[in-house]
Design an enzyme around this catalytic site. Structure first.
Site, short mmCIF file in Angstrom:
data_model
loop_
_atom_site.label_atom_id
_atom_site.label_comp_id
_atom_site.label_asym_id
_atom_site.label_seq_id
_atom_site.Cartn_x
_atom_site.Cartn_y
_atom_site.Cartn_z
N PRO A 167 0.82 -1.22 0.00
CG PRO A 167 -0.88 -1.61 1.55
CD PRO A 167 0.38 -2.19 1.02
CD1 TRP A 186 -0.78 -1.99 -5.83
CD2 TRP A 186 -2.89 -2.12 -6.51
NE1 TRP A 186 -1.38 -0.80 -5.53
CE2 TRP A 186 -2.68 -0.86 -5.94
CE3 TRP A 186 -4.16 -2.45 -7.02
CZ2 TRP A 186 -3.69 0.09 -5.85
CZ3 TRP A 186 -5.16 -1.51 -6.93
CH2 TRP A 186 -4.92 -0.26 -6.35
CD GLU A 188 6.18 -6.20 -14.49
OE1 GLU A 188 5.68 -7.07 -13.78
OE2 GLU A 188 7.40 -6.06 -14.64
C1 LIG Z 1 -4.07 -4.54 -12.23
C2 LIG Z 1 -2.77 -4.44 -11.52
C3 LIG Z 1 -1.95 -5.56 -11.41
C4 LIG Z 1 -0.75 -5.48 -10.72
N1 LIG Z 1 0.00 -6.62 -10.56
C5 LIG Z 1 1.05 -6.58 -9.70
C6 LIG Z 1 1.72 -7.78 -9.34
O1 LIG Z 1 1.39 -8.88 -9.81
N2 LIG Z 1 2.72 -7.71 -8.43
C7 LIG Z 1 3.12 -6.54 -7.88
O2 LIG Z 1 4.03 -6.55 -7.06
N3 LIG Z 1 2.52 -5.36 -8.22
C8 LIG Z 1 1.50 -5.37 -9.12
N4 LIG Z 1 0.86 -4.21 -9.45
C9 LIG Z 1 1.31 -2.96 -8.83
C10 LIG Z 1 1.89 -1.97 -9.81
O3 LIG Z 1 3.17 -2.37 -10.22
C11 LIG Z 1 1.87 -0.58 -9.12
O4 LIG Z 1 0.52 -0.16 -9.12
C12 LIG Z 1 2.75 0.42 -9.81
O5 LIG Z 1 4.09 0.10 -9.59
C13 LIG Z 1 2.49 1.85 -9.33
O6 LIG Z 1 2.50 1.93 -7.93
P1 LIG Z 1 1.30 2.69 -7.18
O7 LIG Z 1 0.03 2.13 -7.71
O8 LIG Z 1 1.54 2.60 -5.73
O9 LIG Z 1 1.39 4.19 -7.66
P2 LIG Z 1 2.30 5.37 -7.03
O10 LIG Z 1 3.71 4.89 -6.93
O11 LIG Z 1 1.65 5.86 -5.82
O12 LIG Z 1 2.22 6.46 -8.17
C14 LIG Z 1 1.12 7.37 -8.32
C15 LIG Z 1 1.46 8.34 -9.45
O13 LIG Z 1 2.62 9.12 -9.08
C16 LIG Z 1 3.61 9.01 -10.09
N5 LIG Z 1 4.95 9.03 -9.49
C17 LIG Z 1 5.39 8.34 -8.41
N6 LIG Z 1 6.68 8.60 -8.18
C18 LIG Z 1 7.08 9.47 -9.13
C19 LIG Z 1 8.32 10.13 -9.45
N7 LIG Z 1 9.41 9.91 -8.71
N8 LIG Z 1 8.36 10.96 -10.51
C20 LIG Z 1 7.25 11.19 -11.25
N9 LIG Z 1 6.06 10.58 -11.02
C21 LIG Z 1 5.97 9.74 -9.98
C22 LIG Z 1 3.34 7.65 -10.75
O14 LIG Z 1 3.91 7.58 -12.05
C23 LIG Z 1 1.81 7.63 -10.76
O15 LIG Z 1 1.34 8.37 -11.85
C24 LIG Z 1 -0.34 -4.26 -10.18
C25 LIG Z 1 -1.14 -3.12 -10.31
C26 LIG Z 1 -2.36 -3.21 -10.94
C27 LIG Z 1 -3.22 -1.99 -11.02
#
Ligand SMILES: Cc1cc2nc3c(=O)[nH]c(=O)nc-3n(C[C@H](O)[C@H](O)[C@H](O)COP(=O)(O)OP(=O)(O)OC[C@H]3O[C@@H](n4cnc5c(N)ncnc54)[C@H](O)[C@@H]3O)c2cc1C
Length: 408
Positions: free
Chosen positions: A132, A162, A388
């Protein structure tokens, strides 16, 4: 020196056509139903297992194709069929890559077959890294793995989110912190074997797209796994941690961690999934534009529509070329000096979003309904710029690699 070719060899063409047949005859017709049901399409996975598409053998054959094109070609065809169902079929492969990249031969031989099961009793696997409070910022991961030396066991505690196939997987690959002082360099990956007490599924998410693919939280409460479940083994981990501590003392040269190695290996493959969805939407739009008549002529007779289709096709082909280049580089051990893997994922995923939106527009009102598949493809495409590594993170990786600077 005439080795360079842009053509698939005969064997690759045969595999591609076989996969295309499965995507057209089995996946595509089931797509709308499983999207509505928002459930794992077990019968389709079973069908894929029966014909040999859902198996370790098939995955390994594609993975070790010396041209590097086996996996991207397979991904493009399956995702052309339908993204949600295809992710249910290949999600296990993404977890298997975690084991292939970091595991010993014994771990590969023991756990990968249990990830797939067999055609009469199919299983799936999950790769659990995100939390989270640790998405893009992998280093802020909180799930801890503590070694119980007396019992040679690791004890895992934390909450993952996720996770594709999380909670319904037979085998979970879990990334956890073993040394909190080292940030992302203090992470390690663990196998959680089937039916291990303490691992449970949390919330199952209701999603915008790829709804046939199961995505859920995974809760780990005093999960005990044998020492042999640490991917790569304890000796290798201790060596790696010692090197990281030395580097930290010397001023912090960057080293790869377990999760990053897995992401790096799978990025062009995600690009290929996006190419599959983009190509599917482009094809529907092209057919529609040639048959739909307004003002007494097919809508493609207007440059405004025809030029969009020209741009869509050009983008799809360009995305595929970037994916193929990165995949070829990976199998040949070429250094990614311009983050070519991230480039391919960035361009292909943005292309899928753009092309599916253009396709929806070309279908007009029909594009906005569930009577036509582009509505689903448009929803599905949004995932490619998120998982990814988001597009912003890909740009960060590319910018840092080409500049050699720690851009924030
Ligand atoms: C359907 C689905 C399947 C998934 N499957 C897996 C899985 O099998 N295993 C697993 O481990 N994970 C999985 N994920 C997780 C996925 O890899 C993450 O959702 C992703 O890495 C983004 O993390 P977050 O959702 O916490 O977004 P956040 O990191 O909170 O990002 C929110 C926004 O802020 C932006 N942002 C954050 N940091 C920066 C920065 N330094 N500079 C500019 N912009 C930034 C991001 O680009 C995004 O637009 C899955 C996600 C989904 C939705």
């Amino acid at each position: 020196m005439a080795e360079f070719t842009m053509e698939l060899n005969e064997e690759q063409r045969e595999v591609r056509d076989w996969l295309h047949g499965f995507a057209a005859d089995v996946i595509r017709p089931a797509a709308a139903e499983w999207d509505e049901r928002e459930e794992t399409p077990w019968p389709v996975i079973q069908e894929a297992a029966k014909v040999g598409i859902y198996s370790l053998d098939f995955y390994a054959q594609q993975y070790f194709d010396p041209t590097g094109l086996g996996i991207p070609m397979a991904m493009e065809e399956l995702f052309w069929g339908d993204a949600g169902i295809a992710l249910s079929i290949v999600g296990t492969g993404l977890a298997a890559v975690g084991v292939l990249a970091n595991g010993t031969e014994e771990q590969i031989g023991t756990w990968i077959p249990q990830m797939y099961g067999d055609a009469n009793d199919v299983k799936v696997a999950a790769f659990c890294s995100s939390e989270p409070d640790a998405g893009s910022d992998v280093a802020s991961m909180r799930t801890r793995a503590v070694y119980d030396e007396a019992k040679d066991e690791w004890v895992l505690n934390g909450t993952k989110t996720w996770a594709t196939n999380g909670g319904i997987a037979n085998v979970h690959v879990v990334v956890a912190v073993v040394d909190a002082e080292l940030g992302s360099k203090g992470h390690a990956s663990f196998i959680v074997p089937p039916n291990t007490p303490g691992l449970s599924q949390g919330q199952k998410f209701k999603k915008h797209g790829i709804r046939a693919s199961h995505t859920a939280e995974v809760v780990l409460e005093d999960v005990r796994v044998p020492g042999s479940c640490l991917l790569g083994g304890k000796e290798k981990l201790d060596e790696r941690l010692a090197r990281a501590r030395e580097r930290a003392k010397a001023g912090g040269e960057r080293v790869k961690n377990a999760a990053m190695a897995t992401f790096e290996a799978s990025r062009p493959a995600v690009g290929a999934m996006a190419v599959g969805t983009a190509r599917a939407a482009y094809e529907v739009a092209l057919d529609y534009a040639k048959t739909r008549e307004q003002f007494g002529r097919p809508i493609i007779d207007n440059q405004g529509v025809a030029f969009q289709l020209a741009d869509m096709r050009t983008s799809v082909d360009a995305a595929r070329l970037l994916v193929w280049r990165a995949s070829w580089m990976a199998i040949n051990g070429k250094p990614f000096t311009a983050a070519e893997g991230s480039q391919s994922k960035l361009f292909a995923s943005e292309t899928a979003k753009k092309v599916t939106a253009q396709a929806l527009q070309i279908l007009g009102g029909n594009g906005y309904t569930r009577e036509y598949p582009v509505e689903r493809m448009h929803r599905d495409s949004a995932i490619y710029t998120i998982f990814e590594g988001t597009s912003e993170i890909q740009r960060l990786v590319i910018a840092r690699t080409v500049s050699g600077m720690s851009i924030r």
